[in-house]
Design a protein around this motif. Structure first.
Motif, PDB file in Angstrom:
ATOM      1  N   GLY A  48      47.802   1.718  55.985  1.00 54.29           N
ATOM      2  CA  GLY A  48      47.117   1.199  57.164  1.00 54.29           C
ATOM      3  C   GLY A  48      45.716   1.769  57.243  1.00 54.29           C
ATOM      4  O   GLY A  48      45.212   2.364  56.298  1.00 54.29           O
ATOM      5  N   ARG A  49      45.096   1.611  58.402  1.00 53.09           N
ATOM      6  CA  ARG A  49      43.706   2.063  58.515  1.00 53.09           C
ATOM      7  C   ARG A  49      43.533   3.290  59.393  1.00 53.09           C
ATOM      8  O   ARG A  49      42.506   3.931  59.365  1.00 53.09           O
ATOM      9  N   LYS A  50      44.539   3.641  60.198  1.00 56.11           N
ATOM     10  CA  LYS A  50      44.401   4.804  61.072  1.00 56.11           C
ATOM     11  C   LYS A  50      44.831   6.101  60.411  1.00 56.11           C
ATOM     12  O   LYS A  50      44.333   7.160  60.737  1.00 56.11           O
ATOM     13  N   TRP A  51      45.766   6.040  59.500  1.00 54.71           N
ATOM     14  CA  TRP A  51      46.314   7.240  58.862  1.00 54.71           C
ATOM     15  C   TRP A  51      46.296   7.045  57.356  1.00 54.71           C
ATOM     16  O   TRP A  51      46.737   6.008  56.850  1.00 54.71           O
ATOM     17  N   LYS A  52      45.786   7.998  56.638  1.00 61.09           N
ATOM     18  CA  LYS A  52      45.722   7.942  55.175  1.00 61.09           C
ATOM     19  C   LYS A  52      46.597   9.036  54.589  1.00 61.09           C
ATOM     20  O   LYS A  52      46.468  10.206  54.956  1.00 61.09           O
ATOM     21  N   VAL A  53      47.480   8.657  53.691  1.00 55.80           N
ATOM     22  CA  VAL A  53      48.422   9.609  53.119  1.00 55.80           C
ATOM     23  C   VAL A  53      47.710  10.650  52.264  1.00 55.80           C
ATOM     24  O   VAL A  53      48.095  11.818  52.250  1.00 55.80           O
ATOM     25  N   PHE A  54      46.648  10.255  51.559  1.00 56.60           N
ATOM     26  CA  PHE A  54      45.920  11.207  50.715  1.00 56.60           C
ATOM     27  C   PHE A  54      45.316  12.333  51.557  1.00 56.60           C
ATOM     28  O   PHE A  54      45.392  13.502  51.191  1.00 56.60           O
ATOM     29  N   GLU A  55      44.726  11.950  52.689  1.00 57.49           N
ATOM     30  CA  GLU A  55      44.115  12.957  53.564  1.00 57.49           C
ATOM     31  C   GLU A  55      45.158  13.883  54.168  1.00 57.49           C
ATOM     32  O   GLU A  55      44.947  15.089  54.277  1.00 57.49           O
ATOM     33  N   ALA A  56      46.299  13.335  54.561  1.00 57.14           N
ATOM     34  CA  ALA A  56      47.351  14.153  55.178  1.00 57.14           C
ATOM     35  C   ALA A  56      47.944  15.144  54.176  1.00 57.14           C
ATOM     36  O   ALA A  56      48.171  16.313  54.511  1.00 57.14           O
ATOM     37  N   VAL A  57      48.183  14.700  52.950  1.00 55.18           N
ATOM     38  CA  VAL A  57      48.742  15.588  51.925  1.00 55.18           C
ATOM     39  C   VAL A  57      47.727  16.654  51.539  1.00 55.18           C
ATOM     40  O   VAL A  57      48.077  17.831  51.389  1.00 55.18           O
ATOM     41  N   GLU A  62      45.836  22.276  51.764  1.00 58.25           N
ATOM     42  CA  GLU A  62      44.806  23.233  52.166  1.00 58.25           C
ATOM     43  C   GLU A  62      45.363  24.245  53.166  1.00 58.25           C
ATOM     44  O   GLU A  62      45.014  25.422  53.121  1.00 58.25           O
ATOM     45  N   CYS A  63      46.232  23.786  54.033  1.00 59.62           N
ATOM     46  CA  CYS A  63      46.846  24.681  55.005  1.00 59.62           C
ATOM     47  C   CYS A  63      47.668  25.759  54.296  1.00 59.62           C
ATOM     48  O   CYS A  63      47.642  26.931  54.680  1.00 59.62           O
ATOM     49  N   PHE A  64      48.393  25.377  53.250  1.00 56.46           N
ATOM     50  CA  PHE A  64      49.170  26.356  52.496  1.00 56.46           C
ATOM     51  C   PHE A  64      48.277  27.338  51.757  1.00 56.46           C
ATOM     52  O   PHE A  64      48.597  28.521  51.666  1.00 56.46           O
ATOM     53  N   LYS A  65      47.172  26.859  51.229  1.00 60.93           N
ATOM     54  CA  LYS A  65      46.250  27.757  50.544  1.00 60.93           C
ATOM     55  C   LYS A  65      45.637  28.763  51.525  1.00 60.93           C
ATOM     56  O   LYS A  65      45.486  29.938  51.191  1.00 60.93           O
ATOM     57  N   ILE A  66      45.323  28.302  52.722  1.00 60.70           N
ATOM     58  CA  ILE A  66      44.782  29.209  53.741  1.00 60.70           C
ATOM     59  C   ILE A  66      45.830  30.225  54.164  1.00 60.70           C
ATOM     60  O   ILE A  66      45.540  31.414  54.329  1.00 60.70           O
ATOM     61  N   LYS A  67      47.086  29.771  54.338  1.00 60.00           N
ATOM     62  CA  LYS A  67      48.164  30.689  54.707  1.00 60.00           C
ATOM     63  C   LYS A  67      48.385  31.747  53.634  1.00 60.00           C
ATOM     64  O   LYS A  67      48.717  32.884  53.933  1.00 60.00           O
ATOM     65  N   GLU A  68      48.181  31.364  52.389  1.00 59.02           N
ATOM     66  CA  GLU A  68      48.352  32.323  51.297  1.00 59.02           C
ATOM     67  C   GLU A  68      47.235  33.376  51.310  1.00 59.02           C
ATOM     68  O   GLU A  68      47.481  34.543  51.018  1.00 59.02           O
ATOM     69  N   VAL A  69      46.020  32.956  51.668  1.00 54.56           N
ATOM     70  CA  VAL A  69      44.916  33.898  51.765  1.00 54.56           C
ATOM     71  C   VAL A  69      45.136  34.855  52.936  1.00 54.56           C
ATOM     72  O   VAL A  69      44.914  36.062  52.816  1.00 54.56           O
ATOM     73  N   ILE A  70      45.602  34.326  54.062  1.00 56.45           N
ATOM     74  CA  ILE A  70      45.851  35.158  55.242  1.00 56.45           C
ATOM     75  C   ILE A  70      46.992  36.128  54.981  1.00 56.45           C
ATOM     76  O   ILE A  70      46.950  37.282  55.389  1.00 56.45           O
ATOM     77  N   GLY A  71      48.017  35.656  54.309  1.00 60.45           N
ATOM     78  CA  GLY A  71      49.165  36.507  54.025  1.00 60.45           C
ATOM     79  C   GLY A  71      50.260  36.342  55.057  1.00 60.45           C
ATOM     80  O   GLY A  71      50.185  35.513  55.961  1.00 60.45           O
ATOM     81  N   LEU A  72      51.265  37.170  54.952  1.00 59.47           N
ATOM     82  CA  LEU A  72      52.410  37.107  55.839  1.00 59.47           C
ATOM     83  C   LEU A  72      52.106  37.876  57.119  1.00 59.47           C
ATOM     84  O   LEU A  72      51.822  39.070  57.073  1.00 59.47           O
ATOM     85  N   THR A  73      52.146  37.208  58.242  1.00 54.45           N
ATOM     86  CA  THR A  73      51.864  37.848  59.526  1.00 54.45           C
ATOM     87  C   THR A  73      53.137  37.943  60.351  1.00 54.45           C
ATOM     88  O   THR A  73      54.058  37.158  60.178  1.00 54.45           O
ATOM     89  N   ILE A 101      56.128  18.368  52.979  1.00 49.45           N
ATOM     90  CA  ILE A 101      56.823  17.570  53.985  1.00 49.45           C
ATOM     91  C   ILE A 101      57.070  18.398  55.245  1.00 49.45           C
ATOM     92  O   ILE A 101      56.847  17.921  56.365  1.00 49.45           O
ATOM     93  N   ASN A 102      57.516  19.637  55.090  1.00 45.88           N
ATOM     94  CA  ASN A 102      57.756  20.491  56.256  1.00 45.88           C
ATOM     95  C   ASN A 102      56.467  20.771  57.022  1.00 45.88           C
ATOM     96  O   ASN A 102      56.461  20.807  58.254  1.00 45.88           O
ATOM     97  N   GLU A 103      55.372  20.962  56.296  1.00 41.95           N
ATOM     98  CA  GLU A 103      54.088  21.207  56.958  1.00 41.95           C
ATOM     99  C   GLU A 103      53.634  19.963  57.725  1.00 41.95           C
ATOM    100  O   GLU A 103      53.108  20.073  58.837  1.00 41.95           O
ATOM    101  N   MET A 104      53.867  18.794  57.161  1.00 38.79           N
ATOM    102  CA  MET A 104      53.503  17.570  57.863  1.00 38.79           C
ATOM    103  C   MET A 104      54.356  17.392  59.116  1.00 38.79           C
ATOM    104  O   MET A 104      53.862  16.962  60.158  1.00 38.79           O
ATOM    105  N   ARG A 105      55.621  17.754  59.043  1.00 31.08           N
ATOM    106  CA  ARG A 105      56.498  17.671  60.223  1.00 31.08           C
ATOM    107  C   ARG A 105      56.018  18.641  61.316  1.00 31.08           C
ATOM    108  O   ARG A 105      55.993  18.287  62.489  1.00 31.08           O
ATOM    109  N   LEU A 106      55.632  19.845  60.915  1.00 28.23           N
ATOM    110  CA  LEU A 106      55.123  20.809  61.892  1.00 28.23           C
ATOM    111  C   LEU A 106      53.811  20.334  62.521  1.00 28.23           C
ATOM    112  O   LEU A 106      53.576  20.526  63.714  1.00 28.23           O
TER     113      LEU A 106
END
Length: 123
Positions: A48-57, A62-73, A101-106
């Motif tokens: 569709g035009r409102k949501w793009k799967v490439f951008e969401a994935v 990127e969120c996981f890469k940032i979490k890895e840099v931050i570490g376990l809090t 998939i879990n990150e997208m659900r969150l």
């Protein structure tokens, strides 16, 4: 109604959330395929035009890469070192797909919570 973190939640699932997760799972399976014919082909997934799967994935990765840099809090009342985390750099195949998939659900869950809080009567 579809919130996963709320105390009073209903046993319902959002159709939109399942649709988005299904599209993301399909994209991840095509990108991480071992088949030499499928791997070089760039998949085109219509969403569709409102949501793009490439951008969401990409956002979830990127969120996981940032979490890895931050570490376990420490976020709860458990003791230090009692929590474990799956790291993006050490995961492979199905693990990475499940993590995305879990990150997208969150993310969808947090968007629903934000929308509910913005409603003055419900918030």
């Amino acid at each position: 109604m579809y919130c996963c973190k709320a105390k009073l939640r209903l046993p319902l699932k959002s159709i939109l959330e399942d649709y988005k997760c299904g599209k993301a799972r399909l994209l991840s399976m095509l990108e991480d395929s071992e088949d030499p014919v499928v791997k070089p082909v760039q998949p085109t997934i219509k969403t569709g035009r409102k949501w793009k799967v490439f951008e969401a994935v990409d956002e979830a990765k990127e969120c996981f890469k940032i979490k890895e840099v931050i570490g376990l809090t420490q976020t709860e009342r458990k003791g230090l070192g009692s929590s474990t985390a799956k790291w993006w750099s050490k995961a492979e195949g199905k693990e990475k797909r499940d993590m995305v998939i879990n990150e997208m659900r969150l993310t969808e869950d947090s968007r629903r919570i934000q929308k509910a809080v913005q409603k003055s009567q419900q918030g």
